[in-house]
Design an enzyme around this catalytic site. Structure first.
Site, PDB file in Angstrom:
ATOM      1  N   GLN A  15       0.757  -1.127   0.052  1.00  0.00           N
ATOM      2  CA  GLN A  15       0.183   0.003  -0.019  1.00  0.00           C
ATOM      3  C   GLN A  15       0.928   1.335  -0.037  1.00  0.00           C
ATOM      4  O   GLN A  15       0.589   2.264  -0.631  1.00  0.00           O
ATOM      5  CB  GLN A  15      -1.118  -0.151   0.984  1.00  0.00           C
ATOM      6  CG  GLN A  15      -0.680  -0.523   2.461  1.00  0.00           C
ATOM      7  CD  GLN A  15      -1.746   0.338   3.459  1.00  0.00           C
ATOM      8  OE1 GLN A  15      -2.537   0.913   3.015  1.00  0.00           O
ATOM      9  NE2 GLN A  15      -1.390   0.217   4.780  1.00  0.00           N
ATOM     10  N   GLY A  17       3.886   1.451  -1.432  1.00  0.00           N
ATOM     11  CA  GLY A  17       4.389   1.373  -2.846  1.00  0.00           C
ATOM     12  C   GLY A  17       3.321   1.991  -3.736  1.00  0.00           C
ATOM     13  O   GLY A  17       3.628   2.813  -4.465  1.00  0.00           O
ATOM     14  N   ARG A  94       3.855  -7.886  11.275  1.00  0.00           N
ATOM     15  CA  ARG A  94       3.491  -8.667  12.468  1.00  0.00           C
ATOM     16  C   ARG A  94       2.492  -9.718  12.066  1.00  0.00           C
ATOM     17  O   ARG A  94       1.339  -9.089  12.144  1.00  0.00           O
ATOM     18  CB  ARG A  94       3.533  -7.876  13.592  1.00  0.00           C
ATOM     19  CG  ARG A  94       3.641  -8.636  14.737  1.00  0.00           C
ATOM     20  CD  ARG A  94       3.680  -7.371  16.007  1.00  0.00           C
ATOM     21  NE  ARG A  94       4.019  -7.911  17.123  1.00  0.00           N
ATOM     22  CZ  ARG A  94       4.506  -7.346  18.118  1.00  0.00           C
ATOM     23  NH1 ARG A  94       4.964  -6.026  18.080  1.00  0.00           N
ATOM     24  NH2 ARG A  94       4.710  -7.564  19.321  1.00  0.00           N
ATOM     25  N   GLN A 114      19.437  -7.709   1.824  1.00  0.00           N
ATOM     26  CA  GLN A 114      19.242  -6.573   0.686  1.00  0.00           C
ATOM     27  C   GLN A 114      20.396  -5.409   1.196  1.00  0.00           C
ATOM     28  O   GLN A 114      20.866  -4.955   0.242  1.00  0.00           O
ATOM     29  CB  GLN A 114      17.956  -5.576   1.434  1.00  0.00           C
ATOM     30  CG  GLN A 114      16.765  -6.667   0.818  1.00  0.00           C
ATOM     31  CD  GLN A 114      15.417  -5.695   0.946  1.00  0.00           C
ATOM     32  OE1 GLN A 114      15.338  -4.764   1.146  1.00  0.00           O
ATOM     33  NE2 GLN A 114      14.292  -6.572   0.263  1.00  0.00           N
ATOM     34  N   ASP A 161       6.750  11.094  11.379  1.00  0.00           N
ATOM     35  CA  ASP A 161       6.457  11.764  13.108  1.00  0.00           C
ATOM     36  C   ASP A 161       6.830  13.095  13.013  1.00  0.00           C
ATOM     37  O   ASP A 161       6.264  13.677  13.651  1.00  0.00           O
ATOM     38  CB  ASP A 161       7.424  10.698  13.631  1.00  0.00           C
ATOM     39  CG  ASP A 161       7.699   9.217  13.538  1.00  0.00           C
ATOM     40  OD1 ASP A 161       6.667   8.664  13.708  1.00  0.00           O
ATOM     41  OD2 ASP A 161       8.661   8.729  13.067  1.00  0.00           O
ATOM     42  N   HIS A 189      11.775   5.343  15.406  1.00  0.00           N
ATOM     43  CA  HIS A 189      10.399   5.612  14.903  1.00  0.00           C
ATOM     44  C   HIS A 189       9.367   4.433  15.419  1.00  0.00           C
ATOM     45  O   HIS A 189       9.408   3.457  15.193  1.00  0.00           O
ATOM     46  CB  HIS A 189      10.314   5.359  13.366  1.00  0.00           C
ATOM     47  CG  HIS A 189       8.886   5.043  12.829  1.00  0.00           C
ATOM     48  ND1 HIS A 189       8.132   6.116  12.918  1.00  0.00           N
ATOM     49  CD2 HIS A 189       8.187   3.888  12.296  1.00  0.00           C
ATOM     50  CE1 HIS A 189       6.939   5.461  12.385  1.00  0.00           C
ATOM     51  NE2 HIS A 189       6.975   4.172  11.997  1.00  0.00           N
TER      52      HIS A 189
END
Ligand code: NAX
Length: 327
Positions: A15, A17, A94, A114, A161, A189
């Site tokens: 979402q 992306g 999660r 990555q 934030d 974060h």
């Protein structure tokens, strides 16, 4: 026309992306004169690859003049090949019954792979922004897995934030969001972050003096900003996506094109300043110019701020110790 730059985006069919790619392709991130080649990574599963294909068809159908090419892949080494910018959005969410520790470890696997791929194939000046949670620790893992790239080129997203804090302050003080300068969000974060408006100004005057409400700061402002992500999930049934994509655009645009001396918040490798020991990705105020960020130095830290900054540091150190054996 400038030479196209390569922008890698992971989790491209998710979402965030979907809210991000079209804005990058339209020039909102790197400028209306900068062509881009989008290199999009998704999981190998059929469903994810089919969704990615659909996103690429829609990108095609926009006929963006700045979109100079597209690659869709399940291979990080293809997605990151010669990448000038990498937005690492995809992460393991999660699942039901999953412990925080398991989540950390699952993501550590992803960001080790990555980071190594970036190390092997990306541009030596690649600018990396990690959005996928736990964003700070994932960025730390990617950085540690890429020893031949500069540590300073790895960052974590605290900008959502920062932006959330600006809007809360603008509402409270009844001022325009654009008039607020010198906002800071320290740390992780996560709900432990410390949004700090002690230095903020409106029209050159202190915003803290204008608001003058320590109780609101401690008991409303800080918790509202810290728990905003949960409030969005509660209201929308889905986590923040458009605002997260917007923050990622803000972060990368400012890093690439500069902030004209204005402060923004970025999660960057700590350097020992502000009593935050080296070795975590910590949200700090920065200015950006010539494609580099510079930490705002020398701000005073009062007793309340020290406690808040140490609390979010402790959480980052705990996350780091949970993945230390992998690095
Ligand atoms: P979605 O679940 O909608 O999309 C994630 C996408 O990533 C999926 O399409 C999935 O197939 C893909 N993916 C998973 N692992 C991958 C891998 N190893 N390589 C490539 N692709 C992979 O999540 P979305 O709402 O887009 O959120 C993405 C991440 O951003 C989550 O981790 C989320 O927690 C995090 N967020 C971070 C924020 C921040 O301020 N730093 C705010 C918003 C958001 O919560």
């Amino acid at each position: 026309m400038k030479t196209p730059v390569r922008v890698a985006v992971t989790g491209a069919a998710g979402q965030i992306g979907y809210a991000l790619l079209f804005r990058i392709a339209s020039g909102e991130m790197l400028g209306k004169d900068q062509p881009v080649i989008l290199q999009m990574l998704e999981l190998p599963m059929e469903k994810a690859q089919a969704a990615l294909k659909g996103v690429m068809m829609e990108l095609e159908d926009c006929a963006f003049p700045l979109l100079a090419g597209m690659v869709g892949t399940d291979d990080p080494k293809v997605a990151f090949k010669d990448a000038d910018y990498a937005l690492l959005v995809g992460a393991m969410p999660r699942g039901p019954g999953m412990e925080r520790k398991d989540l950390l470890l699952k993501n550590a696997e992803i960001f080790t792979v990555q980071g190594k791929a970036l190390n092997d194939v990306a541009s030596r000046n690649v600018k990396v922004l990690v959005v996928g949670n736990p964003a700070n620790t994932n960025a730390y893992i990617a950085m540690k897995s890429a020893p031949s790239l500069k540590a300073a080129n790895f960052t974590a997203m605290l900008r959502l934030d920062h932006n959330r804090a600006l809007s809360q302050l603008a509402n409270k003080a009844n001022v325009a969001v654009a008039d607020i300068k010198k906002m800071v969000v320290w740390g992780n974060h996560s709900p432990t972050m410390y949004p700090d408006y002690r230095f903020a100004t409106v029209g050159g005057a202190s915003l803290k003096d204008k608001i003058n409400d320590a109780d609101w700061n401690a008991n409303t402002f800080i918790p509202v900003v810290g728990k905003r992500g949960a409030a969005i999930i509660e209201a929308r049934g889905l986590s923040s996506a458009a605002s997260a994509a917007n923050a990622a655009i803000d972060h990368m645009r400012d890093w690439a094109l500069g902030t004209n001396g204005e402060w923004v918040t970025m999660g960057v490798p700590s350097d020992g300043s502000y009593g935050i020991p080296e070795g975590v990705m910590y949200g700090v105020p920065v200015t950006c110019a010539n494609g580099e960020y510079t930490r705002v130095e020398g701000l005073p830290v009062d007793e309340f701020s020290r406690a808040a900054m140490d609390k979010t540091l402790a959480e980052l150190e705990e996350e780091r110790s949970g993945v230390a054996h992998l690095l």
